[in-house]
Design a protein around this motif. Structure first.
Motif, PDB file in Angstrom:
ATOM      1  N   ARG A 196       8.150   0.208  -4.705  1.00  0.00           N
ATOM      2  CA  ARG A 196       8.519  -1.113  -5.225  1.00  0.00           C
ATOM      3  C   ARG A 196       7.445  -1.658  -6.165  1.00  0.00           C
ATOM      4  O   ARG A 196       7.707  -2.548  -6.974  1.00  0.00           O
ATOM      5  CB  ARG A 196       8.733  -2.096  -4.073  1.00  0.00           C
ATOM      6  N   LEU A 197       6.217  -1.114  -6.049  1.00  0.00           N
ATOM      7  CA  LEU A 197       5.099  -1.571  -6.868  1.00  0.00           C
ATOM      8  C   LEU A 197       4.708  -0.579  -7.958  1.00  0.00           C
ATOM      9  O   LEU A 197       4.158  -0.985  -8.988  1.00  0.00           O
ATOM     10  CB  LEU A 197       3.878  -1.843  -5.978  1.00  0.00           C
ATOM     11  N   GLY A 198       4.948   0.708  -7.720  1.00  0.00           N
ATOM     12  CA  GLY A 198       4.563   1.687  -8.731  1.00  0.00           C
ATOM     13  C   GLY A 198       4.170   3.009  -8.113  1.00  0.00           C
ATOM     14  O   GLY A 198       4.660   3.406  -7.059  1.00  0.00           O
ATOM     15  N   ASP A 199       3.231   3.675  -8.777  1.00  0.00           N
ATOM     16  CA  ASP A 199       2.783   4.983  -8.340  1.00  0.00           C
ATOM     17  C   ASP A 199       1.277   5.097  -8.561  1.00  0.00           C
ATOM     18  O   ASP A 199       0.612   4.118  -8.922  1.00  0.00           O
ATOM     19  CB  ASP A 199       3.544   6.098  -9.079  1.00  0.00           C
ATOM     20  N   ASP A 200       0.748   6.298  -8.360  1.00  0.00           N
ATOM     21  CA  ASP A 200      -0.694   6.494  -8.504  1.00  0.00           C
ATOM     22  C   ASP A 200      -1.183   6.114  -9.895  1.00  0.00           C
ATOM     23  O   ASP A 200      -2.266   5.522 -10.048  1.00  0.00           O
ATOM     24  CB  ASP A 200      -1.052   7.956  -8.224  1.00  0.00           C
ATOM     25  N   ALA A 201      -0.421   6.466 -10.908  1.00  0.00           N
ATOM     26  CA  ALA A 201      -0.830   6.156 -12.280  1.00  0.00           C
ATOM     27  C   ALA A 201      -0.932   4.648 -12.490  1.00  0.00           C
ATOM     28  O   ALA A 201      -1.848   4.162 -13.176  1.00  0.00           O
ATOM     29  CB  ALA A 201       0.144   6.776 -13.275  1.00  0.00           C
ATOM     30  N   ASP A 202      -0.009   3.885 -11.900  1.00  0.00           N
ATOM     31  CA  ASP A 202      -0.060   2.430 -12.017  1.00  0.00           C
ATOM     32  C   ASP A 202      -1.294   1.870 -11.313  1.00  0.00           C
ATOM     33  O   ASP A 202      -1.937   0.942 -11.806  1.00  0.00           O
ATOM     34  CB  ASP A 202       1.200   1.803 -11.428  1.00  0.00           C
ATOM     35  N   PHE A 203      -1.615   2.438 -10.147  1.00  0.00           N
ATOM     36  CA  PHE A 203      -2.810   2.002  -9.426  1.00  0.00           C
ATOM     37  C   PHE A 203      -4.066   2.286 -10.236  1.00  0.00           C
ATOM     38  O   PHE A 203      -4.930   1.410 -10.401  1.00  0.00           O
ATOM     39  CB  PHE A 203      -2.890   2.699  -8.067  1.00  0.00           C
ATOM     40  N   ASP A 204      -4.167   3.521 -10.744  1.00  0.00           N
ATOM     41  CA  ASP A 204      -5.344   3.879 -11.529  1.00  0.00           C
ATOM     42  C   ASP A 204      -5.487   2.977 -12.748  1.00  0.00           C
ATOM     43  O   ASP A 204      -6.593   2.557 -13.112  1.00  0.00           O
ATOM     44  CB  ASP A 204      -5.252   5.337 -11.985  1.00  0.00           C
ATOM     45  N   ARG A 205      -4.369   2.671 -13.364  1.00  0.00           N
ATOM     46  CA  ARG A 205      -4.384   1.820 -14.552  1.00  0.00           C
ATOM     47  C   ARG A 205      -4.858   0.408 -14.200  1.00  0.00           C
ATOM     48  O   ARG A 205      -5.658  -0.176 -14.939  1.00  0.00           O
ATOM     49  CB  ARG A 205      -2.981   1.793 -15.155  1.00  0.00           C
ATOM     50  N   LEU A 206      -4.390  -0.126 -13.079  1.00  0.00           N
ATOM     51  CA  LEU A 206      -4.796  -1.464 -12.667  1.00  0.00           C
ATOM     52  C   LEU A 206      -6.291  -1.503 -12.351  1.00  0.00           C
ATOM     53  O   LEU A 206      -7.009  -2.425 -12.779  1.00  0.00           O
ATOM     54  CB  LEU A 206      -3.992  -1.908 -11.450  1.00  0.00           C
ATOM     55  N   VAL A 207      -6.772  -0.524 -11.600  1.00  0.00           N
ATOM     56  CA  VAL A 207      -8.190  -0.499 -11.248  1.00  0.00           C
ATOM     57  C   VAL A 207      -9.050  -0.375 -12.498  1.00  0.00           C
ATOM     58  O   VAL A 207     -10.075  -1.049 -12.646  1.00  0.00           O
ATOM     59  CB  VAL A 207      -8.479   0.640 -10.257  1.00  0.00           C
ATOM     60  N   SER A 208      -8.638   0.466 -13.416  1.00  0.00           N
ATOM     61  CA  SER A 208      -9.391   0.643 -14.655  1.00  0.00           C
ATOM     62  C   SER A 208      -9.427  -0.652 -15.461  1.00  0.00           C
ATOM     63  O   SER A 208     -10.475  -1.057 -15.973  1.00  0.00           O
ATOM     64  CB  SER A 208      -8.777   1.770 -15.487  1.00  0.00           C
ATOM     65  N   ALA A 209      -8.281  -1.333 -15.564  1.00  0.00           N
ATOM     66  CA  ALA A 209      -8.219  -2.589 -16.300  1.00  0.00           C
ATOM     67  C   ALA A 209      -9.082  -3.657 -15.637  1.00  0.00           C
ATOM     68  O   ALA A 209      -9.743  -4.462 -16.314  1.00  0.00           O
ATOM     69  CB  ALA A 209      -6.773  -3.068 -16.402  1.00  0.00           C
ATOM     70  N   ALA A 210      -9.089  -3.666 -14.297  1.00  0.00           N
ATOM     71  CA  ALA A 210      -9.924  -4.632 -13.582  1.00  0.00           C
ATOM     72  C   ALA A 210     -11.401  -4.341 -13.818  1.00  0.00           C
ATOM     73  O   ALA A 210     -12.195  -5.252 -14.104  1.00  0.00           O
ATOM     74  CB  ALA A 210      -9.596  -4.585 -12.089  1.00  0.00           C
ATOM     75  N   ARG A 211     -11.787  -3.078 -13.715  1.00  0.00           N
ATOM     76  CA  ARG A 211     -13.185  -2.714 -13.895  1.00  0.00           C
ATOM     77  C   ARG A 211     -13.686  -3.062 -15.292  1.00  0.00           C
ATOM     78  O   ARG A 211     -14.839  -3.457 -15.473  1.00  0.00           O
ATOM     79  CB  ARG A 211     -13.366  -1.222 -13.614  1.00  0.00           C
ATOM     80  N   ARG A 212     -12.841  -2.902 -16.300  1.00  0.00           N
ATOM     81  CA  ARG A 212     -13.257  -3.246 -17.660  1.00  0.00           C
ATOM     82  C   ARG A 212     -13.599  -4.728 -17.781  1.00  0.00           C
ATOM     83  O   ARG A 212     -14.369  -5.117 -18.660  1.00  0.00           O
ATOM     84  CB  ARG A 212     -12.153  -2.896 -18.666  1.00  0.00           C
ATOM     85  N   ARG A 213     -13.037  -5.526 -16.907  1.00  0.00           N
ATOM     86  CA  ARG A 213     -13.296  -6.971 -16.919  1.00  0.00           C
ATOM     87  C   ARG A 213     -14.343  -7.379 -15.889  1.00  0.00           C
ATOM     88  O   ARG A 213     -14.575  -8.572 -15.684  1.00  0.00           O
ATOM     89  CB  ARG A 213     -11.987  -7.718 -16.652  1.00  0.00           C
ATOM     90  N   GLY A 214     -14.948  -6.403 -15.248  1.00  0.00           N
ATOM     91  CA  GLY A 214     -15.961  -6.705 -14.248  1.00  0.00           C
ATOM     92  C   GLY A 214     -15.417  -7.101 -12.895  1.00  0.00           C
ATOM     93  O   GLY A 214     -16.157  -7.651 -12.072  1.00  0.00           O
ATOM     94  N   LEU A 215     -14.141  -6.829 -12.650  1.00  0.00           N
ATOM     95  CA  LEU A 215     -13.503  -7.186 -11.386  1.00  0.00           C
ATOM     96  C   LEU A 215     -13.503  -6.006 -10.426  1.00  0.00           C
ATOM     97  O   LEU A 215     -13.024  -4.918 -10.766  1.00  0.00           O
ATOM     98  CB  LEU A 215     -12.059  -7.631 -11.614  1.00  0.00           C
ATOM     99  N   HIS A 216     -14.013  -6.207  -9.237  1.00  0.00           N
ATOM    100  CA  HIS A 216     -13.884  -5.223  -8.168  1.00  0.00           C
ATOM    101  C   HIS A 216     -12.519  -5.387  -7.500  1.00  0.00           C
ATOM    102  O   HIS A 216     -11.951  -6.479  -7.482  1.00  0.00           O
ATOM    103  CB  HIS A 216     -14.987  -5.404  -7.137  1.00  0.00           C
ATOM    104  N   VAL A 217     -12.006  -4.309  -6.928  1.00  0.00           N
ATOM    105  CA  VAL A 217     -10.701  -4.329  -6.264  1.00  0.00           C
ATOM    106  C   VAL A 217     -10.886  -3.920  -4.807  1.00  0.00           C
ATOM    107  O   VAL A 217     -11.431  -2.837  -4.522  1.00  0.00           O
ATOM    108  CB  VAL A 217      -9.704  -3.389  -6.954  1.00  0.00           C
TER     109      VAL A 217
END
Length: 448
Positions: free
Chosen positions: A78-99
């Motif tokens: 309902r939320l996505g897959d591994d690629a979506d997770f990796d993409r979100l974490v990468s986008a967060a890290r680029r902004r200095g956000l830990h997950v």
């Protein structure tokens, strides 16, 4: 505790609700919904709010609300897959956000693959705790669809270690451990003894409602636990006009800080929203001023920073009101919530300018039922102090001169003019007179 986590400020999101996901699992063969991408449009919003971390609710495959996990190694379709997770974490890290991820390791849904084998496979059955009498499996707090894991079973320990290692390896920075209070603390210690060497910078916080917080942290090896005592005292002391309750709780809170830094909050995914909990809208700023000027690692639950309302009810679907969908972009939010957002930004900004507040001890040099002064001081090092003044009354309140004694090194009662109003309610205290706080007002004072 990892150095980055010591000064984290979290924006907590419940992804299934935030993204408007279906209430129950997708049927077999249904296409994956890539809803985690919806969160990417909100990362800059979190940064602009002043947060440094994204605390996610359940993202793993489950039967309904996310806390009935069926596969810890798979993102909920309902939320996505591994690629979506990796993409979100990468986008967060680029902004200095830990997950940080939500780990539900006390119980699982009945569709959990090992549980489906339990009837015919003794090794699988050993994963689950038997109810008293042994006729059936134990459940989490009487919920039939949530089967309790047996934390004395080595295979369960191995499983949790593998899950944590897997997602930390994919970029997560830590774990919030759901219903940690229901799990023997020695289980977490055994898990962390194996996970920490692999991920020494990770942060682990347990959900603990009440009891011996410091003892649980000590015995479990966790970095932190949720500070529900402070959450309750903030809103109930304000509603009842009984700031003595807040004073008592802050004394207990201060006793925790030498041993660990609690996760503090004024709202989360399991409780009625702050704006609905408070009896008087004028006191929202008072609650937030306390949250952001006392020790701890503060968390903001999505929507609270917009003053959203929602009442949790004890029934099926009773959490839905506090777990709503958000629009596609921040500029689609209703205009009425932005003043509360600006208030959060101001107070979070104050917090970030005074990072020593994480470990600050708070005393009350002045206290009455409806007025209080909270003096937060750095535990060691340079003399750093802030004074938070609260007035719940219908008339302006003048704090006596002795309230300010010692807030700055060498300051006498006559030296209160050396104090500056750093943040305040609207209208602010009278110019040049920080001791006078308007009716239903508050102020945070510091040195000029």
């Amino acid at each position: 505790m990892a150095p980055w986590a010591e000064h984290a400020i979290w924006w907590q999101v419940y992804p299934l609700g935030f993204t408007g996901a279906e209430a129950t699992a997708l049927p077999d063969g249904a296409p994956v919904r890539h809803r985690l991408r919806h969160l990417e449009a909100w990362l800059d919003y979190a940064v602009e709010l002043g947060c440094s971390g994204l605390q996610l609710g359940p993202v793993f495959a489950s039967e309904s609300h996310g806390y009935d996990t069926v596969d810890h190694f798979r993102i909920d379709p309902r939320l996505g897959d591994d690629a979506d997770f990796d993409r979100l974490v990468s986008a967060a890290r680029r902004r200095g956000l830990h997950v940080v991820l939500d780990g539900v390791f006390n119980h699982v849904g009945r569709g959990f693959e090992v549980f489906r084998r339990a009837g015919a496979d003794p090794a699988a059955a050993a994963w689950f705790r038997r109810a008293p009498g042994g006729a059936d499996y134990d459940t989490f707090e009487g919920h039939h669809h949530l089967v309790a894991l047996d934390h004395g079973e080595p295979a369960v320990l191995d499983h949790v270690v593998r899950v944590m290692d897997h997602w930390l390896g994919r970029g997560a920075s830590g774990w919030r451990l759901d219903a940690a209070y229901a799990v023997p603390p020695r289980f977490w210690r055994e898990v962390l003894d194996r996970v920490r060497p692999l991920h020494p910078g990770a942060w682990f916080v347990g959900e603990v409602i009440h009891g011996d917080y410091a003892g649980y942290v000590r015995d479990s090896g966790l970095d932190s636990v949720t500070q529900y005592e402070l959450w309750k005292a903030i809103w109930s002391s304000i509603n009842d006009g009984n700031l003595y309750e807040l004073a008592w709780t802050l004394e207990r809170h201060g006793e925790l800080l030498p041993s660990f830094t609690p996760l503090t909050f004024a709202g989360n995914h399991d409780v009625t929203r702050l704006a609905s909990r408070l009896d008087d809208d004028r006191h929202l700023g008072h609650a937030l001023a306390v949250l952001f000027t006392v020790g701890g690692v503060p968390s903001v639950y999505y929507g609270d920073e917009q003053g959203m309302r929602g009442i949790k009810e004890d029934r099926a679907g009773g959490d839905d009101a506090v777990r709503p969908a958000f629009p596609g972009r921040p500029d689609e939010l209703p205009g009425a919530g932005w003043p509360v957002h600006r208030l959060h930004r101001r107070l979070i900004g104050l917090r970030r300018r005074h990072p020593w507040l994480t470990g600050a001890r708070t005393t009350l040099p002045h206290l009455s039922n409806r007025a209080a002064a909270l003096l937060s001081a750095a535990p060691a090092g340079p003399d750093r102090r802030l004074l938070t003044l609260l007035n719940l009354g219908d008339e302006p309140y003048r704090f006596p001169p002795e309230t300010f004694t010692g807030i700055l090194t060498g300051t006498s009662p006559r030296g209160t003019a050396r104090l500056a109003v750093l943040e305040s309610s609207d209208p602010p205290p009278a110019p040049g007179d920080p001791a006078l706080v308007p009716a239903h007002g508050w102020a945070v004072l510091g040195g000029r």
